[in-house]
Design an enzyme around this catalytic site. Structure first.
Site, PDB file in Angstrom:
ATOM      1  N   ASP A  64     -10.158   6.658  -0.395  1.00 13.61           N
ATOM      2  CA  ASP A  64     -10.546   6.221  -1.759  1.00 13.61           C
ATOM      3  C   ASP A  64      -9.331   6.724  -2.496  1.00 13.61           C
ATOM      4  OD1 ASP A  64     -11.196   5.755  -4.492  1.00 13.61           O
ATOM      5  OD2 ASP A  64     -13.144   5.735  -3.969  1.00 13.61           O
ATOM      6  N   ASN A  84       0.123   1.092  -1.449  1.00 11.78           N
ATOM      7  CA  ASN A  84      -0.313  -0.389  -1.606  1.00 11.78           C
ATOM      8  C   ASN A  84      -1.473  -0.476  -2.490  1.00 11.78           C
ATOM      9  OD1 ASN A  84      -0.149  -3.411  -1.076  1.00 11.78           O
ATOM     10  ND2 ASN A  84      -2.050  -2.737  -0.027  1.00 11.78           N
ATOM     11  N   TYR A 138      -2.575  -3.928 -16.135  1.00 15.86           N
ATOM     12  CA  TYR A 138      -1.945  -4.207 -14.895  1.00 15.86           C
ATOM     13  C   TYR A 138      -0.463  -4.080 -15.027  1.00 15.86           C
ATOM     14  CZ  TYR A 138      -0.394  -5.675 -10.488  1.00 15.86           C
ATOM     15  OH  TYR A 138       0.442  -6.180  -9.238  1.00 15.86           O
ATOM     16  N   LYS A 187       2.299  -0.776 -13.696  1.00 13.33           N
ATOM     17  CA  LYS A 187       3.223  -0.924 -12.829  1.00 13.33           C
ATOM     18  C   LYS A 187       4.592  -0.168 -13.524  1.00 13.33           C
ATOM     19  CE  LYS A 187       1.160  -2.518  -9.200  1.00 13.33           C
ATOM     20  NZ  LYS A 187       0.882  -1.988  -8.137  1.00 13.33           N
ATOM     21  N   THR A 244      -3.359 -13.549  -3.036  1.00 14.03           N
ATOM     22  CA  THR A 244      -4.245 -12.592  -2.785  1.00 14.03           C
ATOM     23  C   THR A 244      -5.479 -12.545  -3.658  1.00 14.03           C
ATOM     24  OG1 THR A 244      -3.260 -10.724  -4.247  1.00 14.03           O
ATOM     25  CG2 THR A 244      -2.223 -10.935  -2.057  1.00 14.03           C
TER      26      THR A 244
END
Length: 251
Positions: free
Chosen positions: A58, A85, A174, A178, A209
């Protein structure tokens, strides 16, 4: 120490991470399938084959990270590739929401601060924490590689262009996580310049995904292509780069 090179892929029990693990196995690696959930990791490792091993990890839990690092050293004795990832896009988006409805709910003016913290905890701080814990092993490898799985939606250069088609969805959760991950990639590359470790960021592209409710347009095989390429580069390969399968991307 075993003879085969060892790769750890975080968040590898599903999606792009699973495909990256599968591809690295085909290139002769022993692959550690990082997964928060032990059972899901073991199921994935069983499906992948005998050279895949489930590793409870985790990325937001310091004890879990320390335990994973200790197990890698004691059981495998080496780490040649780290693929950061594991990522989340949100903490509980209403599945009935469209993408733009979700975007509107996460503007700077109205986003919940705990939403930002939770996503950054996994996508940014988790990457640094895992990398810190595993750097001693990576430094011992003859030619180690770190690949941070990023996204072009975090590119400040692209999003500064009013004509960029994804600019309307750039926001503080999000996409900004990044952007921050890209900054961490540059910081890692600067520190590790001239060492045996090459660090790069890869954009898989809009891949189907769970992260995007399977709305992506690319296959998992296509999404894994660039992270795997960067994991396999030779000593003359890039360091401190950001790219997708079509070539370099601007930060």
């Amino acid at each position: 120490m075993q003879n085969k090179p060892v790769a750890l892929v975080t968040g590898a029990n599903q999606g792009i991470g699973f495909q990256i693990a599968k591809d690295l196995l085909s290139h002769g690696f022993t692959v550690l399938v990082g997964s928060r959930d032990v059972a899901r990791g073991e199921t994935a490792a069983t499906e992948l084959g005998t050279d895949a091993h489930a590793l409870q990890l985790d990325v937001t839990d310091t004890a879990s990270i320390a335990g994973a690092a200790a197990r890698i050293r004691s059981e495998f004795g080496r780490l040649d590739v780290l693929i950061n990832n594991a990522a989340i896009s949100n903490t509980g988006r209403d599945p009935n929401m469209t993408v733009m409805e979700y975007v509107q709910s996460t503007r700077v003016s109205n986003v919940r601060l705990d939403e930002i913290r939770a996503v950054f905890e996994t996508n940014v701080i988790g990457v640094v924490a895992v990398t810190q814990a595993l750097l001693p092993l990576l430094r011992e490898a003859p030619s180690a590689r770190i690949v941070n799985v990023s996204s072009s939606v975090g590119s400040l250069t692209l999003n500064s262009d009013p004509a960029y088609p994804y600019r309307p969805i750039f926001g503080p959760v999000y996409p900004a996580s990044k952007t921050a991950l890209n900054a961490m990639t540059v910081a890692m590359a600067a520190e590790l310049e001239g060492t045996n470790i090459k660090v790069n960021a890869a954009c898989p592209g809009y891949t189907k995904t769970n992260l995007n409710n399977y709305s992506g347009t690319q296959t998992l095989e296509e999404g894994a292509r660039e992270p795997v390429r960067l994991a396999l580069i030779g000593d003359d390969g890039p360091h401190g780069s950001f790219s997708n399968s079509a070539g370099p991307l601007p930060w």
